[in-house]
Motif scaffolding. Sequence first.
Motif, PDB file in Angstrom:
ATOM      1  N   TYR A 120       0.701  -1.478   0.161  1.00  0.00           N
ATOM      2  CA  TYR A 120      -0.234   0.294   0.074  1.00  0.00           C
ATOM      3  C   TYR A 120       0.811   0.997   0.122  1.00  0.00           C
ATOM      4  N   PRO A 121       0.720   1.168  -1.204  1.00  0.00           N
ATOM      5  CA  PRO A 121       2.084   2.781  -0.751  1.00  0.00           C
ATOM      6  C   PRO A 121       1.846   3.832   0.235  1.00  0.00           C
ATOM      7  N   GLU A 122       0.436   4.551   0.084  1.00  0.00           N
ATOM      8  CA  GLU A 122      -0.139   5.697   0.758  1.00  0.00           C
ATOM      9  C   GLU A 122       0.990   5.286   2.205  1.00  0.00           C
ATOM     10  N   LYS A 123       1.059   4.028   2.546  1.00  0.00           N
ATOM     11  CA  LYS A 123       1.926   4.033   4.199  1.00  0.00           C
ATOM     12  C   LYS A 123       3.040   4.770   4.036  1.00  0.00           C
ATOM     13  N   GLN A 124       4.227   4.774   2.898  1.00  0.00           N
ATOM     14  CA  GLN A 124       5.036   5.299   2.271  1.00  0.00           C
ATOM     15  C   GLN A 124       4.859   6.330   3.022  1.00  0.00           C
ATOM     16  N   GLU A 125       3.671   7.651   3.523  1.00  0.00           N
ATOM     17  CA  GLU A 125       3.643   8.649   3.277  1.00  0.00           C
ATOM     18  C   GLU A 125       5.375   9.295   3.650  1.00  0.00           C
TER      19      GLU A 125
END
Length: 325
Positions: A120-125
């Motif tokens: 989930y790329p949004e967790k890389q924020e």
Amino acid sequence: MAKERRRAVLELLQRPGNARCADCGAPDPDWASYTLGVFICLSCSGIHRNIPQVSKVKSVRLDAWEEAQVEFMASHGNDAARARFESKVPSFYYRPTPSDCQLLREQWIRAKYERQEFIYPEKQEPYSAGYREGFLWKRGRDNGQFLSRKFVLTEREGALKYFNRNDAKEPKAVMKIEHLNATFQPAKIGHPHGLQVTYLKDNSTRNIFIYHEDGKQTEGFRKRWFTMDDRRLMYFKDPLDAFARGEVFIGSKESGYTVLHGFPPSTQGHHWPHGITIVTPDRKFLFACETESDQREWVAAFQKAVDRPMLPQEYAVEAHFKHKP
């Protein structure tokens, strides 16, 4: 039967993708996570044990295996896990090797399986936003004491900066990323999350020694008073201060500005639950409100500015903000 099951697990190691540790690439892994379906080395297995809610490990050669566990390992394996858990690894993210320290391995394993940041790329924020601000313990040059210092890492300026005082406007040092090198030095610093940063200053090499308590830099949330004047959001340390500590320009949605309820995933360090995220073309600004009604009022004010097209003179103001030191 027990020997047959153990032999079946050993045979799975002969598959090409299973011949190396799924996490650091060490050859001939002797351990396995029977809940994730991966084969891992002894060093990485110790980290997996620390996240039992995600991973449970067994020795390939010494432990007893149940039939269902063997079938699970056979239907998964390192290649399948890599395709799932590493499908969206950022190009800049460091992948540990067998010779790397425990901290690098642990951050990789926790990000990969526990937080699932590469699914989930949004967790890389927190590390993909291009801007990072927080507090680290820095060793003093003269007395050798470690003191808390504010650090700012900014992609736009290509620099790591630190400040001797929390309210200081000018940094004590500006380290250009192109001339910076960082290495983990837990033994030298006496802390498992110790870091030595080497950089150029006046054509000479300088070292600073820093660490963070838990190996993760937390967000630097501090209480501030805010005033909004048209598109300029100003914040003050004290409501009676003559000058703002800082300003944020809020442009229009056509220029890439957005207002969001809440915080990005994995945001840490805030005590108030009602978050607001302002997305600008350069970075994201995070704010926490004490009450839900405060949050609604501020979001409405920000949204009003974002929905309004920018006037020609406001582009000049925006350019001034972008080029402020």
